[in-house]
Write an enzyme that holds these catalytic residues in place. Structure first.
Site, PDB file in Angstrom:
ATOM      1  N   GLY A  71      -7.059 -12.880  12.468  1.00  0.00           N
ATOM      2  CA  GLY A  71      -6.754 -13.468  11.169  1.00  0.00           C
ATOM      3  C   GLY A  71      -6.631 -14.981  11.249  1.00  0.00           C
ATOM      4  O   GLY A  71      -7.064 -15.704  10.353  1.00  0.00           O
ATOM      5  N   ASN A 150       4.019 -12.816   4.534  1.00  0.00           N
ATOM      6  CA  ASN A 150       4.348 -11.963   5.680  1.00  0.00           C
ATOM      7  C   ASN A 150       5.847 -11.813   5.903  1.00  0.00           C
ATOM      8  O   ASN A 150       6.298 -10.818   6.459  1.00  0.00           O
ATOM      9  CB  ASN A 150       3.682 -12.504   6.948  1.00  0.00           C
ATOM     10  CG  ASN A 150       3.823 -13.999   7.099  1.00  0.00           C
ATOM     11  OD1 ASN A 150       3.446 -14.768   6.217  1.00  0.00           O
ATOM     12  ND2 ASN A 150       4.376 -14.427   8.211  1.00  0.00           N
ATOM     13  N   GLN A 178      -1.718  -9.791   4.970  1.00  0.00           N
ATOM     14  CA  GLN A 178      -0.600  -8.859   4.712  1.00  0.00           C
ATOM     15  C   GLN A 178      -0.801  -8.031   3.450  1.00  0.00           C
ATOM     16  O   GLN A 178       0.031  -7.184   3.134  1.00  0.00           O
ATOM     17  CB  GLN A 178       0.721  -9.621   4.623  1.00  0.00           C
ATOM     18  CG  GLN A 178       1.190 -10.213   5.934  1.00  0.00           C
ATOM     19  CD  GLN A 178       1.617  -9.166   6.964  1.00  0.00           C
ATOM     20  OE1 GLN A 178       1.769  -7.991   6.668  1.00  0.00           O
ATOM     21  NE2 GLN A 178       1.800  -9.610   8.197  1.00  0.00           N
ATOM     22  N   SER A 198      -6.992  -9.308   9.074  1.00  0.00           N
ATOM     23  CA  SER A 198      -6.761  -9.085  10.494  1.00  0.00           C
ATOM     24  C   SER A 198      -6.672  -7.590  10.793  1.00  0.00           C
ATOM     25  O   SER A 198      -5.993  -6.845  10.076  1.00  0.00           O
ATOM     26  CB  SER A 198      -5.461  -9.779  10.905  1.00  0.00           C
ATOM     27  OG  SER A 198      -5.125  -9.420  12.227  1.00  0.00           O
ATOM     28  N   GLY A 199      -7.347  -7.164  11.862  1.00  0.00           N
ATOM     29  CA  GLY A 199      -7.381  -5.741  12.200  1.00  0.00           C
ATOM     30  C   GLY A 199      -6.035  -5.171  12.608  1.00  0.00           C
ATOM     31  O   GLY A 199      -5.652  -4.081  12.185  1.00  0.00           O
ATOM     32  N   HIS A 200      -5.287  -5.939  13.445  1.00  0.00           N
ATOM     33  CA  HIS A 200      -4.087  -5.337  14.031  1.00  0.00           C
ATOM     34  C   HIS A 200      -2.925  -5.213  13.051  1.00  0.00           C
ATOM     35  O   HIS A 200      -1.896  -4.616  13.380  1.00  0.00           O
ATOM     36  CB  HIS A 200      -3.673  -6.071  15.315  1.00  0.00           C
ATOM     37  CG  HIS A 200      -3.000  -7.387  15.122  1.00  0.00           C
ATOM     38  ND1 HIS A 200      -1.638  -7.536  15.174  1.00  0.00           N
ATOM     39  CD2 HIS A 200      -3.492  -8.620  14.876  1.00  0.00           C
ATOM     40  CE1 HIS A 200      -1.327  -8.810  14.983  1.00  0.00           C
ATOM     41  NE2 HIS A 200      -2.433  -9.489  14.796  1.00  0.00           N
ATOM     42  N   THR A 236     -21.244 -12.859  21.254  1.00  0.00           N
ATOM     43  CA  THR A 236     -21.643 -11.448  21.264  1.00  0.00           C
ATOM     44  C   THR A 236     -20.580 -10.618  20.554  1.00  0.00           C
ATOM     45  O   THR A 236     -19.378 -10.801  20.770  1.00  0.00           O
ATOM     46  CB  THR A 236     -21.862 -10.969  22.708  1.00  0.00           C
ATOM     47  OG1 THR A 236     -22.884 -11.782  23.282  1.00  0.00           O
ATOM     48  CG2 THR A 236     -22.280  -9.508  22.751  1.00  0.00           C
ATOM     49  N   CYS A 324       5.877 -15.192  14.660  1.00  0.00           N
ATOM     50  CA  CYS A 324       5.362 -16.472  15.130  1.00  0.00           C
ATOM     51  C   CYS A 324       6.468 -17.497  15.311  1.00  0.00           C
ATOM     52  O   CYS A 324       6.286 -18.497  15.990  1.00  0.00           O
ATOM     53  CB  CYS A 324       4.347 -17.009  14.137  1.00  0.00           C
ATOM     54  SG  CYS A 324       3.226 -15.734  13.601  1.00  0.00           S
TER      55      CYS A 324
HETATM   56  C1  LIG Z   1      -0.518 -11.939  11.294  1.00  0.00           C
HETATM   57  C2  LIG Z   1      -0.945 -12.883  10.244  1.00  0.00           C
HETATM   58  C3  LIG Z   1      -1.958 -13.824  10.481  1.00  0.00           C
HETATM   59  C4  LIG Z   1      -2.626 -13.968  11.816  1.00  0.00           C
HETATM   60  O1  LIG Z   1      -3.430 -12.872  12.159  1.00  0.00           O
HETATM   61  P1  LIG Z   1      -3.806 -12.699  13.711  1.00  0.00           P
HETATM   62  O2  LIG Z   1      -4.882 -11.657  13.701  1.00  0.00           O
HETATM   63  O3  LIG Z   1      -2.572 -12.254  14.400  1.00  0.00           O
HETATM   64  O4  LIG Z   1      -4.297 -14.018  14.176  1.00  0.00           O
HETATM   65  C5  LIG Z   1      -2.319 -14.668   9.459  1.00  0.00           C
HETATM   66  N1  LIG Z   1      -1.719 -14.606   8.268  1.00  0.00           N
HETATM   67  C6  LIG Z   1      -0.741 -13.732   7.990  1.00  0.00           C
HETATM   68  C7  LIG Z   1      -0.130 -13.705   6.645  1.00  0.00           C
HETATM   69  C8  LIG Z   1      -0.315 -12.844   8.976  1.00  0.00           C
HETATM   70  O5  LIG Z   1       0.669 -11.995   8.706  1.00  0.00           O
END
Ligand SMILES: *Cc1c(COP(=O)(O)O)cnc(C)c1O
Length: 385
Positions: A71, A150, A178, A198-200, A236, A324
């Site tokens: 993300g 977030n 989020q 963001s995937g995770h 890649t 963070c």
């Molecule tokens: C977690 C998050 C990101 C960053 O995503 P990552 O894949 O961890 O770099 C950016 N913006 C928000 C609002 C987030 O919660």
């Protein structure tokens, strides 16, 4: 000891269906999707299908989705990509409550000669679209405002902000990391030009993200090199990452209503239960304009770090503000921007629920939390019963 994970805004566990989907790519399917031979073809189809799944989830066309490493990269790509296409070092509008992946990009660009307006938020953490309107200048290059915060879960009026910016011909980026999977995220409806994912944060593994780029948006590259992602992001392809992200979108897409209704119910139980059992608690963020899973509360007269450690010792994972900024003693920039006094910010705890949480999890927290808060308050010189 029980382990209850209530920090799903920091990251989510990998969904079992996502884990199953990537297994073939850990055992045998290894090709480079850019290769034309059989090994490449074997994975190319899955890669394309996964991108289509992500596009489908966000109401975009397949070729409007650029896969990134996270993300943060998507945020960087959107803002720097617009900035580097500009003939002159212009002006960017963002808000005071953005994720560091947006805020720190803007601060960096300020050191390079760009100017930035950080529009304020109200006590609920909402940006007023009129403030964005007033901030727009002749040289404004981009408006970047997040969709869901977030830390508090507050949902911004992003459609109105996009309309106002577009009236003045200014493109709009939104960090929607989020929001995805929690509320409806539809590019056609919301009207933004760029959006980060963001995937995770949606039950896929770490290390994959996506940037939505509306057709016709002029955006520079961040990573130059090969022709991957239609020349927009070299490197890649992260086949395992995108297959996982695609599957996660499919799971979220087909279960979102059911899952989110449950999360909403659990969050409400947690909030009501805490307010019933513990005094001097205040809700941070908007009471209704919010994502279903996030609850940010200040337990006055208690340091959130002490609360966090005490809960951790009992097997409950929560966070103070955001992942963070945890570890630093600084109060949350988001809560401060909402006008919440410093000491109240420093007593804030974020509970972010996920799909695996149950009623039992909530009961356990409601069981142990009053004792923990009570004990910490007894030690606090500021607290008077
Ligand atoms: C977690 C998050 C990101 C960053 O995503 P990552 O894949 O961890 O770099 C950016 N913006 C928000 C609002 C987030 O919660």
């Amino acid at each position: 000891m029980r382990r209850i994970y209530l920090d799903n805004n920091a990251t989510t566990p990998i969904h079992p269906q996502v884990a199953d989907a990537i297994k073939p790519f850990l055992n045998g399917l290894f090709g480079n999707p850019s290769s034309t031979h059989f090994a490449g073809r074997d994975v190319k189809a899955s890669y394309d299908a996964a991108r289509a799944g992500i596009a489908d989830m966000i109401g975009a066309k397949t070729d409007e989705v650029v896969i990134t490493s996270c993300g943060s990269e998507a945020d960087n790509h959107a803002i720097k990509g617009i900035a580097c296409m500009a003939e002159n070092k212009g002006h960017i509008i963002t808000s005071t409550v953005e994720h560091p992946a947006v805020l720190n990009v803007c601060r960096h660009l300020e050191t390079k000669g760009f100017s930035v307006t950080y529009v304020p938020v109200d006590g609920f953490g909402l940006v007023d679209p009129d403030d964005v309107k007033d901030a727009i200048r002749k040289d404004t290059l981009l408006v970047s405002i997040m969709y869901a915060n977030n830390e508090t879960g507050t949902v911004m009026p992003i459609r109105d902000i996009a309309n106002i910016a577009h009236e003045r011909g200014v493109p709009v980026h939104s960090d929607m990391v989020q929001a995805l999977g929690k509320i409806k995220v539809d590019m056609t409806d919301l009207g933004v030009d760029l959006a980060s994912f963001s995937g995770h944060k949606v039950y896929a593994p770490k290390g994959v993200g996506a940037l939505y780029v509306r057709e016709g948006t002029h955006l520079g590259s961040l990573v130059h090199g090969g022709h991957q992602e239609a020349g927009r992001r070299a490197g890649t392809e992260n086949v395992i990452g995108i297959v996982a992200f695609g599957k996660a979108c499919e799971v979220a897409g087909s279960h979102a209503e059911e899952y989110n209704a449950r999360l909403e119910m659990l969050r409400k139980r947690l909030l009501d239960g805490i307010l019933e059992r513990i005094g001097h608690v205040r809700l941070n963020g908007h009471p209704t304009q919010r994502v279903p899973n996030t609850l940010n509360l200040s337990f006055e007269f208690v340091e959130s770090e002490s609360l966090l450690f005490a809960l951790d010792r009992k097997g409950v994972a929560v966070s103070s503000g955001s992942a963070c900024s945890s570890g630093s003693d600084e109060p949350s920039h988001v809560l401060l921007a909402m006008g919440i006094p410093g000491p109240v910010c420093q007593s804030a705890l974020r509970f972010s629920l996920g799909w695996v949480n149950t009623d039992d999890d909530i009961d356990y927290v409601l069981d142990i939390l009053p004792g923990i808060v009570g004990k910490l308050r007894e030690m606090s010189p500021l607290f008077q019963k």
